[in-house]
Design a protein around this motif. Structure first.
Motif, PDB file in Angstrom:
ATOM      1  N   VAL A  19       4.725   6.524   9.441  1.00 25.20           N
ATOM      2  CA  VAL A  19       6.150   6.320   9.202  1.00 25.20           C
ATOM      3  C   VAL A  19       6.360   5.971   7.722  1.00 25.20           C
ATOM      4  O   VAL A  19       5.877   4.939   7.243  1.00 25.20           O
ATOM      5  CB  VAL A  19       6.716   5.191  10.090  1.00 25.20           C
ATOM      6  N   VAL A  20       7.032   6.836   6.976  1.00 24.37           N
ATOM      7  CA  VAL A  20       7.389   6.563   5.578  1.00 24.37           C
ATOM      8  C   VAL A  20       8.636   5.704   5.562  1.00 24.37           C
ATOM      9  O   VAL A  20       9.674   6.102   6.129  1.00 24.37           O
ATOM     10  CB  VAL A  20       7.604   7.872   4.797  1.00 24.37           C
ATOM     11  N   LEU A  79       0.856  -1.184   0.000  1.00 29.43           N
ATOM     12  CA  LEU A  79       0.000   0.000   0.000  1.00 29.43           C
ATOM     13  C   LEU A  79       0.887   1.228   0.000  1.00 29.43           C
ATOM     14  O   LEU A  79       1.887   1.293   0.734  1.00 29.43           O
ATOM     15  CB  LEU A  79      -0.906   0.003   1.236  1.00 29.43           C
ATOM     16  N   ARG A  80       0.532   2.211  -0.795  1.00 28.44           N
ATOM     17  CA  ARG A  80       1.343   3.418  -0.920  1.00 28.44           C
ATOM     18  C   ARG A  80       0.498   4.615  -0.513  1.00 28.44           C
ATOM     19  O   ARG A  80      -0.637   4.761  -0.972  1.00 28.44           O
ATOM     20  CB  ARG A  80       1.864   3.591  -2.347  1.00 28.44           C
ATOM     21  N   GLY A  81       1.078   5.450   0.323  1.00 27.55           N
ATOM     22  CA  GLY A  81       0.371   6.634   0.813  1.00 27.55           C
ATOM     23  C   GLY A  81       1.051   7.919   0.411  1.00 27.55           C
ATOM     24  O   GLY A  81       1.998   7.946  -0.384  1.00 27.55           O
ATOM     25  N   THR A  82       0.573   9.003   1.027  1.00 24.92           N
ATOM     26  CA  THR A  82       1.046  10.348   0.688  1.00 24.92           C
ATOM     27  C   THR A  82       2.464  10.557   1.206  1.00 24.92           C
ATOM     28  O   THR A  82       2.829  10.094   2.296  1.00 24.92           O
ATOM     29  CB  THR A  82       0.104  11.395   1.297  1.00 24.92           C
ATOM     30  N   PRO A 114       3.929   8.251  -4.499  1.00 21.68           N
ATOM     31  CA  PRO A 114       3.368   7.513  -3.367  1.00 21.68           C
ATOM     32  C   PRO A 114       4.443   6.667  -2.702  1.00 21.68           C
ATOM     33  O   PRO A 114       5.302   6.084  -3.360  1.00 21.68           O
ATOM     34  CB  PRO A 114       2.276   6.644  -4.018  1.00 21.68           C
ATOM     35  N   ARG A 115       4.398   6.594  -1.357  1.00 24.00           N
ATOM     36  CA  ARG A 115       5.425   5.902  -0.577  1.00 24.00           C
ATOM     37  C   ARG A 115       4.796   4.778   0.233  1.00 24.00           C
ATOM     38  O   ARG A 115       3.635   4.862   0.666  1.00 24.00           O
ATOM     39  CB  ARG A 115       6.104   6.876   0.390  1.00 24.00           C
ATOM     40  N   ILE A 116       5.597   3.693   0.417  1.00 23.14           N
ATOM     41  CA  ILE A 116       5.160   2.653   1.336  1.00 23.14           C
ATOM     42  C   ILE A 116       5.372   3.159   2.766  1.00 23.14           C
ATOM     43  O   ILE A 116       6.265   3.968   3.007  1.00 23.14           O
ATOM     44  CB  ILE A 116       5.923   1.337   1.106  1.00 23.14           C
ATOM     45  N   PHE A 117       4.545   2.707   3.680  1.00 18.83           N
ATOM     46  CA  PHE A 117       4.553   3.284   5.017  1.00 18.83           C
ATOM     47  C   PHE A 117       4.129   2.231   6.030  1.00 18.83           C
ATOM     48  O   PHE A 117       3.662   1.148   5.694  1.00 18.83           O
ATOM     49  CB  PHE A 117       3.588   4.473   5.068  1.00 18.83           C
ATOM     50  N   SER A 118       4.285   2.628   7.295  1.00 18.47           N
ATOM     51  CA  SER A 118       3.720   1.896   8.425  1.00 18.47           C
ATOM     52  C   SER A 118       2.954   2.910   9.255  1.00 18.47           C
ATOM     53  O   SER A 118       3.390   4.069   9.397  1.00 18.47           O
ATOM     54  CB  SER A 118       4.817   1.235   9.266  1.00 18.47           C
ATOM     55  N   ALA A 119       1.832   2.504   9.805  1.00 14.06           N
ATOM     56  CA  ALA A 119       0.973   3.453  10.525  1.00 14.06           C
ATOM     57  C   ALA A 119       0.378   2.781  11.753  1.00 14.06           C
ATOM     58  O   ALA A 119       0.191   1.558  11.794  1.00 14.06           O
ATOM     59  CB  ALA A 119      -0.124   3.986   9.609  1.00 14.06           C
TER      60      ALA A 119
END
Length: 506
Positions: free
Chosen positions: A167-168, A133-136, A144-149
């Motif tokens: 967290v990017v 999943l890629r977010g802002t 778009p960047r992969i992240f942890s949330a």
């Protein structure tokens, strides 16, 4: 001296090498993209619980914005940044409020250019959607960047969670280092693999194509020699000429063009010779008719004068006179048939078309032989087909029928009749003439079965002669009317010929 061009074999090998290079580059690009996807998915899976771990281990981080907590909050953020940067300098840590707006960035101030983070992707991550999943990217790169949330635990008395830890995982610094190292190694690998593939392909391609194109080169050499040899000289296999310069296929194309020109010129000469031959036969037949008619008249007059002289004719003399009359009639019939055939084989035979009853023509032709007391007799058999009309030349159709019946009468035994039948087959009329004679010669039989002309080219017979003129005339008449003359099986022996003619539309 003209320089030798690139051969067809070499061009094939070069084209194959270029295709292999293009295929290798395409596969490398696709592989690079796939490897990046795999790396990002693996990183996101491995770091899936990073944000949740931070929230659990540093609860002070969730106190962002609380009164009097700036000191503890700042110390916690600083300790967290030092720990994360020592573990993974490429991550970026953001504190978001409940609406997804960036409240704090753990790093250098002023780096945040995109304050709003898409919470739909964050919620999908928290609910366990499929990765990656890629977010802002709050840095404003537009990528778009992969992240942890992780979601902050709600404070006492709050109706909703106070915010999120975002967290990017593949920040700009990590991307630059990975891209530089990965691109250098990737393109170095592609270059070495392409060079090795090119060399191997060229070696194998040249060897394989030379083996496969060897017959083509030999054919090009032979045709090149055939073009160069003088007319009338012998062509010896394997020594016909030197190897053609340049592309073998182009050499074959040139040789084929010249050969086609030769064949067309030869065919044109043959056509002119056959036309001249037909014209000569027509002229000879026409010139012979007058003296032959006069000769036959003199023989008949001699016979009549001998009969009216009152005295008996000596048997030897009478036999000679009858033989002379028979040969005179035969030569006259042959000259007439030659003239008719030459006229029919001309470019414009000049058909006099009219609509007439074919059944009446067949009946009249049979009756003509009955009146002449032909031996053997000629009979009309079969069920009467009724009126059958034909658009064509009445005189030629009658001439073709007469020739076929006359041939059958002359070759059939005297005690066996010649049978003629007429029947309708769809929109065609079938006229069958049968006799019990010895059958057609094999050369005539074969040509009739294959639908070939009986006179072009002329049939060469060991016994000489120009027989088959009556059949040739009948065949030509049928062809001029859109029909054919074909032999039919004769189980009982003899000859069965079918004259097939198209009927007129009703």
């Amino acid at each position: 001296m003209r320089a030798r061009g690139v051969s067809f074999t070499t061009r094939l090998a070069l084209v194959l090498a270029l295709l292999l290079l293009g295929h290798g580059a395409f596969v490398a690009l696709i592989g690079r993209q796939y490897a990046q996807e795999q790396a990002q998915e693996s990183l996101q899976r491995l770091s899936h619980g990073l944000a949740q771990h931070i929230v659990a281990q540093w609860p002070e981080i969730t106190a962002a914005g609380a009164p009097g907590s700036e000191g503890a909050e700042g110390a916690a953020r600083k300790a967290l940044l030092q720990m994360l940067m020592s573990v993974n300098p490429g991550v970026q840590v953001y504190l978001l409020d409940a609406a997804g707006r960036v409240q704090h960035y753990i790093g250098e101030p002023g780096m945040v250019r995109q304050n709003q983070v898409d919470l739909d992707v964050v919620r999908a991550f928290l609910t366990g959607a499929n990765l990656p999943l890629r977010g802002t990217d709050p840095m404003g790169s537009g990528v778009p960047r992969i992240f942890s949330a992780a979601m902050f635990p709600p404070r006492p008395g709050d109706a909703q969670a106070p915010g999120y830890l975002y967290v990017v995982l593949d920040g700009t610094a990590r991307e630059q280092v990975a891209a530089q190292l990965g691109a250098d190694r990737l393109w170095q690998g592609i270059a070495w693999a392409s060079l090795a593939g090119l060399l191997v392909t060229l070696a194998l391609g040249v060897f394989t194509f030379r083996r496969l194109s060897l017959p083509l080169r030999r054919l090009a050499t032979d045709m090149n020699g055939y073009q160069r040899r003088e007319p009338g000289s012998a062509l010896v296999a394997g020594t016909s000429g030197k190897r053609p310069a340049g592309d073998e296929v182009q050499a074959l194309a040139r040789a084929f063009g010249e050969l086609r020109t030769r064949v067309e010129a030869h065919a044109e000469r043959e056509h002119r010779q056959m036309a001249d031959h037909r014209e000569m036969l027509a002229s000879v037949a026409h010139d012979l008719r007058t003296p032959l008619t006069a000769l036959h008249g003199h023989l008949e007059a001699l016979e009549q004068g001998s009969l009216h002289s009152g005295g008996p004719i000596a048997p030897p003399r009478a036999a000679v006179l009858q033989a002379a009359l028979a040969q005179s009639r035969k030569v006259g019939r042959l000259s007439q048939q030659l003239f008719e055939l030459a006229a029919l084989q001309s470019g414009d035979p000049g058909l006099q078309r009219e609509r007439f009853a074919l059944d009446e023509v067949v009946s009249d032709a049979v009756q003509k032989f009955e009146v002449g007391h032909a031996k053997p007799p000629v009979t009309l058999q079969g069920v009467p087909p009724g009126r059958m009309e034909l658009d064509g030349d009445l005189q030629l159709i009658e001439r073709a029928l007469t020739n076929l019946i006359d041939n059958a009468v002359r070759h059939a035994p005297a005690q066996q009749p010649v049978r003629v039948s007429l029947r309708r087959e769809g929109m065609q009329a079938e006229i069958v003439i049968e006799d019990s004679g010895p059958g057609l010669p094999s050369d005539l039989q074969e040509r009739l079965e294959r639908g070939l002309s009986l006179r072009e080219p002329p049939i060469k017979r060991l016994s000489g002669g120009i027989g088959g003129l009556g059949l040739a005339i009948a065949q030509r008449v049928a062809v001029l009317h859109g029909g054919s003359l074909r032999p039919l099986p004769a189980p009982g022996g003899g000859t069965r010929l079918c004259l097939l003619l198209p009927l007129a539309a009703p």
